[in-house]
Motif scaffolding. Structure first.
Motif, PDB file in Angstrom:
ATOM      1  N   LEU A  76      -9.330   6.294   7.554  1.00  0.00           N
ATOM      2  CA  LEU A  76      -9.652   6.374   8.975  1.00  0.00           C
ATOM      3  C   LEU A  76     -10.212   5.044   9.481  1.00  0.00           C
ATOM      4  N   GLY A  77     -10.842   4.285   8.578  1.00  0.00           N
ATOM      5  CA  GLY A  77     -11.392   2.995   8.958  1.00  0.00           C
ATOM      6  C   GLY A  77     -10.372   1.876   8.997  1.00  0.00           C
ATOM      7  N   GLY A  78      -9.118   2.189   8.627  1.00  0.00           N
ATOM      8  CA  GLY A  78      -8.048   1.213   8.762  1.00  0.00           C
ATOM      9  C   GLY A  78      -7.972   0.172   7.664  1.00  0.00           C
ATOM     10  N   VAL A  79      -8.588   0.448   6.498  1.00  0.00           N
ATOM     11  CA  VAL A  79      -8.477  -0.434   5.343  1.00  0.00           C
ATOM     12  C   VAL A  79      -7.911   0.370   4.179  1.00  0.00           C
ATOM     13  N   TYR A  80      -7.385  -0.338   3.183  1.00  0.00           N
ATOM     14  CA  TYR A  80      -6.674   0.371   2.134  1.00  0.00           C
ATOM     15  C   TYR A  80      -7.511   0.543   0.878  1.00  0.00           C
ATOM     16  N   VAL A  81      -7.735   1.801   0.525  1.00  0.00           N
ATOM     17  CA  VAL A  81      -8.204   2.233  -0.787  1.00  0.00           C
ATOM     18  C   VAL A  81      -7.209   3.297  -1.233  1.00  0.00           C
ATOM     19  N   PRO A  82      -6.631   3.195  -2.413  1.00  0.00           N
ATOM     20  CA  PRO A  82      -5.579   4.144  -2.790  1.00  0.00           C
ATOM     21  C   PRO A  82      -6.100   5.525  -3.168  1.00  0.00           C
ATOM     22  N   ARG A  83      -5.392   6.534  -2.733  1.00  0.00           N
ATOM     23  CA  ARG A  83      -5.563   7.898  -3.250  1.00  0.00           C
ATOM     24  C   ARG A  83      -4.538   8.122  -4.350  1.00  0.00           C
ATOM     25  N   VAL A  84      -3.307   7.642  -4.095  1.00  0.00           N
ATOM     26  CA  VAL A  84      -2.297   7.538  -5.145  1.00  0.00           C
ATOM     27  C   VAL A  84      -1.914   6.069  -5.257  1.00  0.00           C
ATOM     28  N   TRP A  85      -1.447   5.693  -6.432  1.00  0.00           N
ATOM     29  CA  TRP A  85      -1.044   4.311  -6.652  1.00  0.00           C
ATOM     30  C   TRP A  85       0.205   4.291  -7.528  1.00  0.00           C
ATOM     31  N   TRP A  86       0.910   3.177  -7.426  1.00  0.00           N
ATOM     32  CA  TRP A  86       2.164   3.031  -8.151  1.00  0.00           C
ATOM     33  C   TRP A  86       1.985   3.134  -9.669  1.00  0.00           C
ATOM     34  N   THR A  87       2.934   3.789 -10.326  1.00  0.00           N
ATOM     35  CA  THR A  87       2.954   3.806 -11.783  1.00  0.00           C
ATOM     36  C   THR A  87       3.346   2.425 -12.305  1.00  0.00           C
ATOM     37  N   HIS A  88       3.171   2.221 -13.593  1.00  0.00           N
ATOM     38  CA  HIS A  88       3.523   0.931 -14.187  1.00  0.00           C
ATOM     39  C   HIS A  88       5.000   0.608 -13.960  1.00  0.00           C
ATOM     40  N   ALA A 146       0.843  -1.186   0.000  1.00  0.00           N
ATOM     41  CA  ALA A 146       0.000   0.000   0.000  1.00  0.00           C
ATOM     42  C   ALA A 146       0.883   1.242   0.000  1.00  0.00           C
ATOM     43  N   VAL A 147       0.372   2.315  -0.602  1.00  0.00           N
ATOM     44  CA  VAL A 147       1.162   3.544  -0.652  1.00  0.00           C
ATOM     45  C   VAL A 147       0.251   4.743  -0.390  1.00  0.00           C
ATOM     46  N   HIS A 148       0.753   5.652   0.448  1.00  0.00           N
ATOM     47  CA  HIS A 148       0.135   6.953   0.671  1.00  0.00           C
ATOM     48  C   HIS A 148       1.192   8.002   0.367  1.00  0.00           C
ATOM     49  N   LEU A 149       0.779   9.129  -0.162  1.00  0.00           N
ATOM     50  CA  LEU A 149       1.740  10.179  -0.458  1.00  0.00           C
ATOM     51  C   LEU A 149       2.254  10.766   0.849  1.00  0.00           C
ATOM     52  N   PRO A 150       3.571  10.703   1.099  1.00  0.00           N
ATOM     53  CA  PRO A 150       4.098  11.235   2.363  1.00  0.00           C
ATOM     54  C   PRO A 150       3.823  12.725   2.509  1.00  0.00           C
ATOM     55  N   ILE A 151       3.396  13.118   3.694  1.00  0.00           N
ATOM     56  CA  ILE A 151       3.088  14.524   3.952  1.00  0.00           C
ATOM     57  C   ILE A 151       4.386  15.269   4.249  1.00  0.00           C
ATOM     58  N   PRO A 152       4.709  16.279   3.455  1.00  0.00           N
ATOM     59  CA  PRO A 152       5.992  16.959   3.655  1.00  0.00           C
ATOM     60  C   PRO A 152       5.996  17.877   4.875  1.00  0.00           C
ATOM     61  N   GLY A 153       7.120  17.856   5.595  1.00  0.00           N
ATOM     62  CA  GLY A 153       7.343  18.794   6.685  1.00  0.00           C
ATOM     63  C   GLY A 153       6.226  18.827   7.700  1.00  0.00           C
ATOM     64  N   THR A 154       5.778  20.032   7.969  1.00  0.00           N
ATOM     65  CA  THR A 154       4.734  20.242   8.980  1.00  0.00           C
ATOM     66  C   THR A 154       3.367  20.518   8.353  1.00  0.00           C
ATOM     67  N   MET A 155       3.195  20.143   7.084  1.00  0.00           N
ATOM     68  CA  MET A 155       1.923  20.374   6.402  1.00  0.00           C
ATOM     69  C   MET A 155       0.761  19.762   7.186  1.00  0.00           C
ATOM     70  N   LYS A 156      -0.312  20.511   7.312  1.00  0.00           N
ATOM     71  CA  LYS A 156      -1.528  20.011   7.932  1.00  0.00           C
ATOM     72  C   LYS A 156      -2.559  19.746   6.836  1.00  0.00           C
ATOM     73  N   VAL A 157      -3.011  18.526   6.770  1.00  0.00           N
ATOM     74  CA  VAL A 157      -4.027  18.139   5.793  1.00  0.00           C
ATOM     75  C   VAL A 157      -5.332  17.961   6.559  1.00  0.00           C
ATOM     76  N   THR A 158      -6.261  18.856   6.334  1.00  0.00           N
ATOM     77  CA  THR A 158      -7.489  18.891   7.124  1.00  0.00           C
ATOM     78  C   THR A 158      -8.725  18.843   6.231  1.00  0.00           C
ATOM     79  N   ARG A 159      -9.872  18.728   6.877  1.00  0.00           N
ATOM     80  CA  ARG A 159     -11.145  18.742   6.150  1.00  0.00           C
ATOM     81  C   ARG A 159     -11.449  20.108   5.571  1.00  0.00           C
ATOM     82  N   ASN A 160     -10.728  21.109   5.990  1.00  0.00           N
ATOM     83  CA  ASN A 160     -11.001  22.471   5.539  1.00  0.00           C
ATOM     84  C   ASN A 160      -9.967  23.015   4.567  1.00  0.00           C
ATOM     85  N   ASN A 161      -9.070  22.143   4.085  1.00  0.00           N
ATOM     86  CA  ASN A 161      -8.200  22.570   2.993  1.00  0.00           C
ATOM     87  C   ASN A 161      -8.274  21.555   1.872  1.00  0.00           C
ATOM     88  N   THR A 162      -7.552  21.783   0.813  1.00  0.00           N
ATOM     89  CA  THR A 162      -7.721  20.972  -0.395  1.00  0.00           C
ATOM     90  C   THR A 162      -6.421  20.299  -0.821  1.00  0.00           C
TER      91      THR A 162
END
Length: 307
Positions: free
Chosen positions: A165-177, A88-104
């Motif tokens: 949040l539910g602890g199962v994997y659905v990709p937001r990003v996925w590996w290239t070929h 499974a892969v998630h895009l690593p969050i750089p530095g101190t970036m906050k990813v919230t419900r109120n940003n994009t």
């Protein structure tokens, strides 16, 4: 001309249309041939770049025309290795970036303080309660992360956040070929946006569930009652549909646990409209629409993750 065996190549990531004539028109579509589908070349077509082919789909013999540039000799086709080495892969969050419900920051997972989660070790009732809390906290009808734009909707983001949040994997990003090829031979690949991973839209997610979902705990079902019962037991459940036009986004949404106030629609003991939560052109915390049978979708699937 002697007949020859060919397979749909890995260039046809969304599958290859078998057509009644060697021309690209909606009216010539017969079926979608998935990557790796074995076909027999019957003859060259009168139109350059097209072959007349025959194949078997779910036990039925069928003939038509296909673009030859997406077909490779059977003897040279290399089937993908088992995905046991693919993680499974998630895009690593750089530095101190906050990813919230109120940003994009759509490509990244949420990292708000106090965000709810579901633990797989909990009882069924506790897991169902946790999923209901996740729906409440995500607040799809009000938060900026899911707010539709004139040309964009965010069903894939919502399904990702709910699953994450539910602890199962659905990709937001996925590996290239190319990254998948590296992983398959045991090499280490770092997730890098646009280089080794790309974002998936709802159409691509349908393909992912079909090709990779079982390796990440997803089991397909065709039964609405089984699907709703699984959600009520605190399991993650997803409906994924693919738009009939490849460059248009499909739709994806969770089937969610019933509450005292929100219920699926039943006929006797049989579920006919499961309870869902979605982002889309209209965001709904709860709904019971049968949307996946709409004519804009060419395929759909129901998936359960018992983790």
């Amino acid at each position: 001309m002697s007949q020859s065996k060919f397979r749909v190549s890995d260039k046809a990531t969304m599958g290859l249309f078998l057509r009644s004539e060697p021309v690209v028109k909606e009216s010539t579509k017969i079926a979608v041939l998935p990557m790796g589908q074995l076909v027999t070349k019957v003859a060259d077509s009168s139109v350059a770049g097209w072959w007349e082919v025959s194949t078997t789909i779910e036990g039925a013999s069928v003939s038509g025309f296909a673009s030859s540039r997406f077909l490779v000799p059977d003897s040279t086709f290399v089937a993908p290795d088992p995905v046991r080495s693919i993680t499974a892969v998630h895009l690593p969050i750089p530095g101190t970036m906050k990813v919230t419900r109120n940003n994009t920051q759509y490509a990244y997972p949420l990292n708000e303080a106090g965000q709810p989660t579901r633990k797989s070790s909990s009882s069924n009732a506790e897991k169902a309660k946790a999923l209901t809390e996740i729906i409440k906290w995500l607040d799809v009808e009000n938060k900026a992360r899911f707010r539709p734009k004139p040309t964009s909707t965010y069903c894939n983001i919502y399904a990702y956040d709910y699953s994450y949040l539910g602890g199962v994997y659905v990709p937001r990003v996925w590996w290239t070929h190319s990254a998948l090829e590296e992983l398959r031979v045991g090499r280490t690949v770092r997730p890098s946006y646009g280089n080794t991973v790309v974002e998936l839209n709802a159409n691509s997610l349908f393909e992912w569930f079909r090709d990779f979902g079982p390796k990440f705990g997803w089991k397909r079902t065709f039964d609405l009652t089984e699907m709703q019962n699984a959600a009520n037991d605190g399991q993650a459940v997803i409906i994924s549909a693919q738009h009939k036009i490849p460059n248009r986004s499909g739709h994806i949404c969770p089937v969610v646990p019933e509450t005292t106030a929100k219920k699926a629609v039943r006929s006797g003991s049989k579920v006919v409209r499961p309870l869902q939560s979605q982002a889309g052109r209209t965001n709904r915390k709860y709904q019971t629409s049968i949307w996946w049978t709409m004519s804009v979708y060419r395929n759909f699937g129901f998936w359960i993750n018992a983790s």
